[in-house]
Design a protein around this motif. Structure first.
Motif: not given
Length: 374
Positions: A257, A231, A309, A358, A290-292, A295, A253, A360
């Motif tokens: 946050a 990712s 996010p 959330k 998912v680790d916003f 990202i 996704d 981004v």
């Protein structure tokens, strides 16, 4: 992998493990989802009520329409380039893109500037997407690509809805002797013609231990931390592309946050129900939170700016989903109006998709906050 071709992914993985030893969770996910012959996404259409899960574009046309309007607004903020790549990563059935293009038609200069680029590796889903976009003016010249890197250069608007949650993750678990990577091994008690799998921990001195963030290192024994180098690599590539060529990306996704966090979020879905993660690889969807923050950080490393996010419910309300629902209901039957209200609640309610999902936004430096982001 050597030897005769296996007739199931389980047998192929069993042979690989016999030759190489236990494999990472990331390797297991990659094979289960993307194996050329047996991968989950390679051989079926998993979406909708007859599939294994339903995504936001399949719930209501409003979702894709608002994303299309977000893209049109962002195009204007970019100065209205004469040509712009409208890229979707993991486009599903093509529903989101079709709805977005219909909304984009209200701004003819933007519609004319669009060059649709679909990044999809599944032959099955490519065929479904081509059928969905057939006859759409802006989609008539759509092209398909295996990787983001294969898309032609130039300004871009990138959509990634429920794309990152299916990218492979690595899991590191706190053992009594310290952090060790979780691996997938063959269950020695399973029969050769029907192999089963189990989780094991890498031995002391596991290289995977270095992936655990410093702030989580004191977590109690048994804790699991998930990281996704895949990712971060995609997010960094997006950041680099946007910085060099201009544009923006919208990532929607489910996940954290501010991650990574302690917790095992890897799950398998089959027929809209949870299934054992290691059972019948290739027959169920595998996803993880998912680790916003990760990202956003990776995109910044690539040179881009990151916004959010924000919760999906907040974003959609800022983009006008309630007003769009009202417009649709004006010409709806009572049952259709009830369905619109139900879809609206599913997309924005806190106890449904509104807060778990959330978004981004990633932008070329200097563009400023795009619509929907503070």
């Amino acid at each position: 992998m050597t030897g005769p071709v296996a007739d199931t992914l389980a047998r192929a993985l069993a042979r690989r493990i016999a030759h190489e030893g236990p494999i990472t969770v990331a390797a297991f996910m990659a094979e289960a989802l993307g194996h050329p012959r047996f991968g989950y996404y390679m051989r079926q259409d998993p979406f909708g009520t007859q599939g294994d899960f339903t995504t936001a574009p399949e719930i209501s046309q409003m979702f894709g329409e608002l994303i299309g309007l977000w893209c049109a607004d962002t195009w204007q903020r970019l100065g209205g380039p004469a040509e712009i790549n409208l890229i979707e990563l993991g486009p599903g059935r093509g529903t989101l893109m079709a709805d977005a293009l219909r909304a984009a038609a209200i701004l003819p200069p933007f519609r004319d500037a669009i060059r649709v680029r679909m990044v999809e590796t599944s032959p099955t889903l490519r065929a479904r997407q081509q059928a969905t976009l057939a006859g759409k003016d802006a989609g008539k010249n759509a092209t398909w690509h295996n990787r983001l890197e294969d898309v032609p250069a130039g300004p871009a608007l990138v959509i990634a809805n429920e794309f990152f949650d299916a990218l492979p993750i690595r899991q590191i678990q706190k053992a009594p002797h310290g952090w060790a990577e979780r691996l997938v091994d063959l269950d020695p008690e399973s029969p050769e013609d029907a192999p089963r799998f189990r989780f094991v921990l890498e031995a002391f001195g596991s290289p995977g231990a270095t992936l655990v963030p410093e702030r989580l290192r004191d977590a109690p024994v048994g804790s699991v931390v998930e990281v996704s180098p895949a990712s971060r690599a995609v997010a960094r590539a997006l950041g680099e592309r946007l910085t060099v060529h201009g544009g923006a990306a919208l990532v929607i996704d489910y996940g954290y946050a501010h991650g990574p966090a302690v917790g095992d979020t890897l799950q398998a879905l089959r027929r809209h129900a949870y299934a054992p993660v290691l059972e019948d690889p290739g027959m169920a969807d595998l996803t993880a939170h998912v680790d916003f923050a990760g990202i956003a950080d990776a995109a910044r490393e690539g040179g881009a700016e990151a916004w959010g996010p924000v919760d999906q419910g907040v974003l959609l309300q800022r983009l006008g989903i309630a007003q769009r629902a009202g417009v649709l209901k004006r010409s709806a039957t009572p049952q259709q109006a009830a369905d619109i209200d139900s879809a609206l609640a599913r997309l924005i309610a806190p106890d449904q998709m509104g807060t778990l999902f959330k978004a981004v936004a990633l932008t070329v430096p200097g563009l400023g906050a795009p619509a929907g982001f503070p």
